[in-house]
Scaffold this active site. Sequence first.
Site, short mmCIF file in Angstrom:
data_model
loop_
_atom_site.label_atom_id
_atom_site.label_comp_id
_atom_site.label_asym_id
_atom_site.label_seq_id
_atom_site.Cartn_x
_atom_site.Cartn_y
_atom_site.Cartn_z
N ASP A 1 46.87 8.12 2.84
CA ASP A 1 47.92 7.88 3.56
C ASP A 1 48.47 6.37 3.99
O ASP A 1 47.48 5.66 3.99
CB ASP A 1 48.04 8.79 4.80
N ASP B 1 47.86 16.91 1.34
CA ASP B 1 47.55 17.36 2.43
C ASP B 1 48.59 18.46 3.15
O ASP B 1 49.74 19.00 2.13
CB ASP B 1 47.84 16.07 3.51
N ASP C 1 39.79 18.41 9.45
CA ASP C 1 39.00 16.94 9.11
C ASP C 1 37.82 16.88 9.95
O ASP C 1 37.49 17.12 10.99
CB ASP C 1 40.06 16.06 9.56
N GLN D 1 30.03 30.89 -3.35
CA GLN D 1 30.31 31.71 -4.61
C GLN D 1 31.88 31.58 -4.73
O GLN D 1 31.91 32.06 -6.12
CB GLN D 1 30.20 33.53 -4.04
#
Length: 433
Positions: A69, A147, A207, A248
Site C-alpha cells: 500500500d 485487499d 493480518d 485439503q
Amino acid sequence: MARSLLALASALPAVMALNNGLALTPQMGWNTWNRFGCGIDEDLIVGSAKALVSNNLTALGYNYVLIDDCWHADSRDPDTGAPVENKDKFPNGIKGVADQIHDLGLKVGIYSSAGTYTCGGKFGSLGFEEIDAKTYASWGIDYLKYDNCYNEGRAGTPPVSYERYNNMSRALNETGRPILYSMCNWGEDGPWNFAVDIANSWRISGDIYDNFDRYDVRCPCTDMLDCKLPGFHCAVTRILDFSAPLGQKAGRGHWNDLDMLEVGNGGMTFDEYVTHFSMWALVKSPLILGNDVTDMSDDTKTIITNDAIIAVNQDPNGSPATRVWKRSLPDGGDLQLWSGSLVNNQFVFAVLNTGTSNHTEDISLIDVFTDQGKSFGSGTFTLFDLWQKDDSGKWGKNIGDFQGKVSVTVGAHQTKVYRATPASGAKRAVDEL
Ligand SMILES: *[C@@H]1O[C@H](CO)[C@@H](O)[C@H](O)[C@H]1NC(C)=O
Ligand SMILES: *[C@@H]1O[C@H](CO)[C@@H](O)[C@H](O)[C@H]1NC(C)=O
Ligand SMILES: *[C@@H]1O[C@H](CO)[C@@H](O)[C@H](O)[C@H]1NC(C)=O
Ligand SMILES: *[C@@H]1O[C@H](CO)[C@@H](O)[C@H](O)[C@H]1NC(C)=O
C-alpha cells in the site's frame, strides 16, 4: 479400489486452478508492508531488489518484489480515471521501478483493495477493475495483492465476495498479461471454497502480528470456518490453528496464504521464527519475506535460506501438510504433529511445541503415516533432520533408520522438521494400499 480412487484424486487438482499458469508452487518473494508500512519509495524498493540478488535470496526462489500500500498519488487521473503513482516517492513511475526490477531478472507486484479505498486510505479499485488492471499491465506488473478494506458491504455471503473478487480476476485475465492474483480478503466468506478457480492464493485470516502466541482481542476468532470478524494482530500460533482444517483446499496454482513472514522483524526468538518459517513452508503458504533484506542478522539469514525447508514448500506435489494431532502439555502449551507427502515417495513431518518448557515425546510413525496406512507406517524409515546440517554443511542431517517410533525433544516454542523416506528395501507407499 482405494488405489484407483487415489490415483484419480491426485490427477485432479491442476484442472480446477485459475488458468493463468502461475504459482504452480507457492509464490516466494519480498513485500514492503510488514517492515515499512506506508514509508516506501523507489530507492527502498529497488535497493531491496538488489539485496535479494546480492544475498543470493533470488537463487533460493525469492523472485517477486512486491510494492504494498501507499504507492498512490492523492487521486486518480481526473480525465481517464487511471491510477496514478505518487511522483515524489516514484519519480520514474511504477513503470520505472518495474523496469529496474525486471532488469535484475525479478518480477514485480503491486497492491490495491477491492473497495473504495485501500487500507491505508488511498484510492481503491472497486468499480475501476478494468482500467486498473490495464494500467498495471502497461506498467509491467506481474502480481497483484488485492485487499478487502472499504468494500462497501459487498461481502457477507460467498457469492457476493466471489463476484467482487472475480471482477478483478477477469480484468487481470483480459489484459492478456499473466498476473499472479493474490487475494487478501482475510478469509471472509471462506475463499478456500469460492476462490479456487479465480485466484492463485487467498489469505485465510486477519493480518499477522510479529508475535508467537499472544492473544489479542483484535484477532477475535477462534475458528476461521465460523468467523465474522477476521480482525488483525493475529499471532503465529493462532494463524496456524486457523490453517489446520484447510489443507485439503489448496494445491498447485491455488494456495492458502497464512500472510507474509515476520522473520527478522524482531518480535520473536530464533526458535519462534524457525517455527513460523517451517510451518508456513509445510502448509504451502506463499513465502513472502517481510523484513529489511538490506540489513539482516545472521540468525535471520540462517532461517530464510534453509533450502531443505524451502524445498518442502516448493515440492512439485503441492500437497499441504495437515495436523495429525494436537495434545495439551502440562505447562499449558500443546504439542502438535503435522505430516505431509512430497514427490518421489518422500514425506515430511514436524513436531511443534507451543509450551514454555522442553518436551520429549515418542512420536509414532503410524501416526506420521496416517494417510498412507498402518502397514506402510509400520515400515522402516530413514529420517533427515531439516534444521541440522550434514557433514558437508548441507541442511538435512541423516539421523538414522527408525521403525515404530522416534523420540523427539522439542524446546519451548520450537519445531523439529524431518524428511522421511522408506529405508532401502522397503516397499513403496502405493504397493501398500
Ligand atoms: C485467461 O483465461 C483463459 C481461460 O481460462 C486462459 O486460457 C488464459 O490463459 C488466461 N490468460 C491469462 C493472461 O491469464
Ligand atoms: C552467493 O553465492 C555465490 C556463489 O555461490 C557466493 O560466492 C557468494 O558468497 C554468495 N553470497 C552471499 C552473500 O551469500
Ligand atoms: C462486478 O462488476 C459488475 C460490472 O462492472 C458490477 O455491476 C458489479 O456490481 C460488480 N460486483 C461487485 C460485487 O462488486
Ligand atoms: C532445553 O533443552 C536445551 C537443549 O538440550 C537446553 O539447553 C535447555 O537448558 C533446556 N531448557 C530447559 C528449560 O530445560
